[in-house]
Design a protein around this motif. Sequence first.
Motif, PDB file in Angstrom:
ATOM      1  N   ILE A   8       0.877  -1.177   0.000  1.00 27.87           N
ATOM      2  CA  ILE A   8       0.000   0.000   0.000  1.00 27.87           C
ATOM      3  C   ILE A   8       0.909   1.220   0.000  1.00 27.87           C
ATOM      4  O   ILE A   8       1.669   1.430   0.949  1.00 27.87           O
ATOM      5  N   GLY A   9       0.819   1.977  -1.071  1.00 28.85           N
ATOM      6  CA  GLY A   9       1.612   3.204  -1.156  1.00 28.85           C
ATOM      7  C   GLY A   9       3.099   2.987  -1.011  1.00 28.85           C
ATOM      8  O   GLY A   9       3.739   3.675  -0.228  1.00 28.85           O
ATOM      9  N   LEU A  24      -9.912 -12.007  -0.834  1.00 25.49           N
ATOM     10  CA  LEU A  24     -10.648 -10.835  -0.348  1.00 25.49           C
ATOM     11  C   LEU A  24      -9.703  -9.794   0.239  1.00 25.49           C
ATOM     12  O   LEU A  24      -9.849  -8.593   0.002  1.00 25.49           O
ATOM     13  N   LEU A  25      -8.730 -10.256   1.026  1.00 23.45           N
ATOM     14  CA  LEU A  25      -7.766  -9.346   1.638  1.00 23.45           C
ATOM     15  C   LEU A  25      -6.936  -8.651   0.564  1.00 23.45           C
ATOM     16  O   LEU A  25      -6.724  -7.438   0.625  1.00 23.45           O
ATOM     17  N   LYS A  26      -6.500  -9.399  -0.440  1.00 25.05           N
ATOM     18  CA  LYS A  26      -5.696  -8.803  -1.512  1.00 25.05           C
ATOM     19  C   LYS A  26      -6.509  -7.788  -2.310  1.00 25.05           C
ATOM     20  O   LYS A  26      -5.996  -6.742  -2.695  1.00 25.05           O
ATOM     21  N   ARG A  27      -7.788  -8.075  -2.544  1.00 20.48           N
ATOM     22  CA  ARG A  27      -8.639  -7.140  -3.285  1.00 20.48           C
ATOM     23  C   ARG A  27      -8.841  -5.855  -2.489  1.00 20.48           C
ATOM     24  O   ARG A  27      -8.755  -4.756  -3.026  1.00 20.48           O
ATOM     25  N   ALA A  28      -9.086  -5.989  -1.184  1.00 18.50           N
ATOM     26  CA  ALA A  28      -9.257  -4.803  -0.338  1.00 18.50           C
ATOM     27  C   ALA A  28      -7.963  -3.989  -0.277  1.00 18.50           C
ATOM     28  O   ALA A  28      -7.985  -2.757  -0.358  1.00 18.50           O
ATOM     29  N   ALA A  29      -6.845  -4.678  -0.159  1.00 19.86           N
ATOM     30  CA  ALA A  29      -5.554  -3.988  -0.110  1.00 19.86           C
ATOM     31  C   ALA A  29      -5.275  -3.280  -1.429  1.00 19.86           C
ATOM     32  O   ALA A  29      -4.736  -2.166  -1.448  1.00 19.86           O
ATOM     33  N   THR A  34      -4.665   1.704  -4.462  1.00 21.59           N
ATOM     34  CA  THR A  34      -5.028   2.603  -5.565  1.00 21.59           C
ATOM     35  C   THR A  34      -5.272   4.010  -5.037  1.00 21.59           C
ATOM     36  O   THR A  34      -4.779   4.994  -5.596  1.00 21.59           O
ATOM     37  N   GLU A  35      -6.019   4.116  -3.957  1.00 19.04           N
ATOM     38  CA  GLU A  35      -6.281   5.424  -3.359  1.00 19.04           C
ATOM     39  C   GLU A  35      -4.988   6.040  -2.834  1.00 19.04           C
ATOM     40  O   GLU A  35      -4.731   7.236  -3.032  1.00 19.04           O
ATOM     41  N   ALA A  36      -4.168   5.246  -2.163  1.00 21.16           N
ATOM     42  CA  ALA A  36      -2.915   5.750  -1.596  1.00 21.16           C
ATOM     43  C   ALA A  36      -1.996   6.279  -2.691  1.00 21.16           C
ATOM     44  O   ALA A  36      -1.378   7.344  -2.539  1.00 21.16           O
TER      45      ALA A  36
END
Length: 120
Positions: A8-9, A24-29, A34-36
Amino acid sequence: MVEVAFTIGHKEYVLSAQPGEEKLLKRAAAALDTEARQILEQAGRMPEQRLLLLAGLMLADRMGGMEDRAEKAERELSRLQSNPQKVEVPVIPDDLKEAMAELAARAEAAAERLEDRLGR
């Protein structure tokens, strides 16, 4: 438990997840990453906590908008299901069908006569 690694970032993280929840965890991360990355592109470097906070807030805002749209769509669906509109299908009267068939036959006959005159 299974360990899942993700970024993340530009920072690597490893979390434990129940078997079967890795995807699910990988998709959420990935969504958080993407936002970061968008934040980092606009603002440059910042402390990790602030970056994660801003990215989480952006995702929460996007989710809130989606929830609003879903609620609106559900209300519209409920309204349509409770009060379906009748759709009338136009019926062509038999005499009009016959007249149209006659016109089509005359047009075909005229086309054949024209082709004969032109020698085709």
